[in-house]
Enzyme design. Structure first.
Site, PDB file in Angstrom:
ATOM      1  N   ALA A 228       1.017  -1.306  -0.118  1.00 36.26           N
ATOM      2  CA  ALA A 228       0.242  -0.046  -0.046  1.00 36.26           C
ATOM      3  C   ALA A 228       0.797   1.289   0.063  1.00 36.26           C
ATOM      4  CB  ALA A 228      -0.991   0.034   1.249  1.00 36.26           C
ATOM      5  N   ASN A 229       0.220   2.454   0.101  1.00 35.72           N
ATOM      6  CA  ASN A 229       0.973   3.599   0.301  1.00 35.72           C
ATOM      7  C   ASN A 229       0.247   4.778   1.322  1.00 35.72           C
ATOM      8  OD1 ASN A 229      -0.661   5.373  -1.473  1.00 35.72           O
ATOM      9  ND2 ASN A 229      -0.222   4.078  -2.940  1.00 35.72           N
ATOM     10  N   ARG A 230       0.841   5.702   1.617  1.00 29.82           N
ATOM     11  CA  ARG A 230       0.092   6.474   2.604  1.00 29.82           C
ATOM     12  C   ARG A 230      -0.967   7.476   2.223  1.00 29.82           C
ATOM     13  NH1 ARG A 230       3.782   6.044   6.820  1.00 29.82           N
ATOM     14  NH2 ARG A 230       6.067   5.544   6.440  1.00 29.82           N
TER      15      ARG A 230
END
Ligand code: FMN
Length: 418
Positions: A228-230
């Site tokens: 995932a990413n932020r």
């Protein structure tokens, strides 16, 4: 900073009312004076005495007060100010505003005013997500009411979590300053603010179809793990809400986020980059496409069908393959390409140079670039962006994400107007 700026603050009956005492103090520090109306329910949470002490003048509570009417009539009260702010905006106040009720001083002032209105909703997540509140919020957005928050998180009620926490005093202050600021372009004021009779100028994207992607993607490693990413989705969702408020027919394709679906538009929920591309292709045609999602560049080549086990042997090696490039795919469409295609570039260095290269590489019309190297942009409430097009670079000051959204929509309305 001008000392003559003033707001009429309406404090509703919610737990978050106490935060308004801090807000009044902060406003004063910025040279913004506040007159305060406290609803009957609001009086259960903060006292007129503490409000008056901080505001520096008595607060108003009663529609039928002879003293208050003799002093300043309720109509004058609603107009002798630069902005009306409702905080906490309870479900009840939102419902009354949406239906134009005027059965106490607060709602009468809201109906009688000729000034813009900013609300800071605060309520239990179930109340916020209830179909009635969704409908009422959609109506208020159509009416041009400005909204700050709510945030997601733990509620005062034990065990309750989700969207509905009132924005923090400093966030409300930033939204107030922005609303009062003369920097807001007239076109943005057109649809953010109240125009007499909701004139056509208030809906610069009326009749336009706008497609927006937002949030991160999740790329599965196995059934329980993912890459995932932020990205929080706050910026993309704010743009979707602003486009809907500007009269567009909006489809939002959202990756997994915790921010609520904006009111008044269609939201399609997806997980992975490939699902996002399929949803985008299914949602076309559109007049304007804005790709604000932080789409994973890579996915795991062979996601495991069962949960991978730590068996003490060799460490698993993840082999990656490239995901489809949604922005480039849509920008390169031979038929049915949206008239305006906008990409986002989250960079940690050489922000403008990378954005210029991306603009050329992807074949889009505009890149909104931001520096995500520091803390607080991804998931935060404000953003500092550069608009990179073939005509040059426009750098905006640090603004709340809602304000970046409004300005961007105003900018795009200018580009998309035939
Ligand atoms: C302890 C308590 C906390 C409440 N907190 C909220 C709240 O955060 N948001 C909300 O919409 N209503 C809340 N309510 C319900 C409102 O106070 C109620 O709907 C009231 O009629 C609102 O009046 P007003 O909108 O005129 O201020 C709460 C009620 C109680 C008893």
């Amino acid at each position: 900073m001008s000392a003559s700026r003033s707001i009429l603050l309406i404090i509703g009956g919610g737990i978050a009312a106490y935060k308004c005492l801090e807000l009044i103090r902060r406003l004063k520090d910025r040279g913004i004076s506040s007159r305060v109306i406290l609803t009957k329910a609001g009086e259960q949470f903060v006292t007129p005495l503490s409000v008056s002490a901080l505001a520096g003048e008595r607060c108003f509570t009663d529609l039928f007060s002879l003293t208050d009417e003799a002093d300043i009539g309720h109509i004058a009260l609603s107009r002798s100010t630069d902005l009306l702010v409702v905080a906490p905006a309870t479900a009840d106040l939102i419902a009354k505003m949406a239906t134009g009720q005027a059965n106490d001083l607060a709602t009468t002032a809201l109906l009688a005013t000729d000034k813009r209105v900013l609300i800071a909703p605060a309520m239990n997540p179930r109340m916020w997500e209830h179909a009635a509140t969704r409908r009422n919020m959609a109506q208020l957005e159509r009416d041009g009411v400005l909204v700050v928050g709510p945030n997601s998180g733990a509620m005062a009620e034990r065990g309750e979590n989700g969207p509905g926490r009132m924005a923090e005093p400093m966030e409300i202050l930033a939204a107030i300053e922005q609303a009062l600021s003369s920097q807001v372009p007239p076109r943005a004021i057109g649809f953010l603010g109240r125009l007499p009779g909701g004139s056509a100028a208030a809906k610069p994207l009326a009749g336009k179809r706008v497609l927006i992607t937002s949030g991160p993607t999740h790329e599965p490693i196995d059934p329980v793990r993912f890459i995932a990413n932020r990205s929080s989705g706050k910026q993309g969702h704010a743009i979707a809400a602003a486009a809907a408020a500007a009269g567009a027919q909006v489809t939002l394709v959202s990756g997994p986020v915790t921010v609520p679906d904006p009111a008044g538009l269609t939201t399609i929920h997806v997980e992975s980059a490939r699902e996002m591309l399929a949803a985008v292709e299914g949602a076309l045609p559109a007049d304007i496409a804005i790709f604000a999602a932080a789409v994973a560049d890579w996915r795991v080549a062979d996601a495991a069908p069962e949960k991978m086990k730590k068996d003490g042997g060799a460490l698993p090696a993840l082999s990656l393959v490239e995901n489809p490039d949604i922005l480039a795919t849509v920008a390169a469409l031979k038929t049915g390409r949206p008239a305006v295609v906008v990409g986002f570039a989250a960079e940690t260095e050489h922000v403008v140079a990378h954005a210029q290269a991306k603009l050329a590489r992807k074949g889009c019309d505009l890149i909104v670039a931001n520096d995500v190297g520091g803390t607080g942009v991804m998931g935060g409430e404000s953003n500092t962006v550069h608009l990179v097009s073939r005509d040059g670079v426009e750098t905006w000051p640090t603004l709340p994400k809602t304000e970046v959204a409004s300005r961007l929509v105003a900018h795009l309305a200018g580009l998309a107007t035939p």
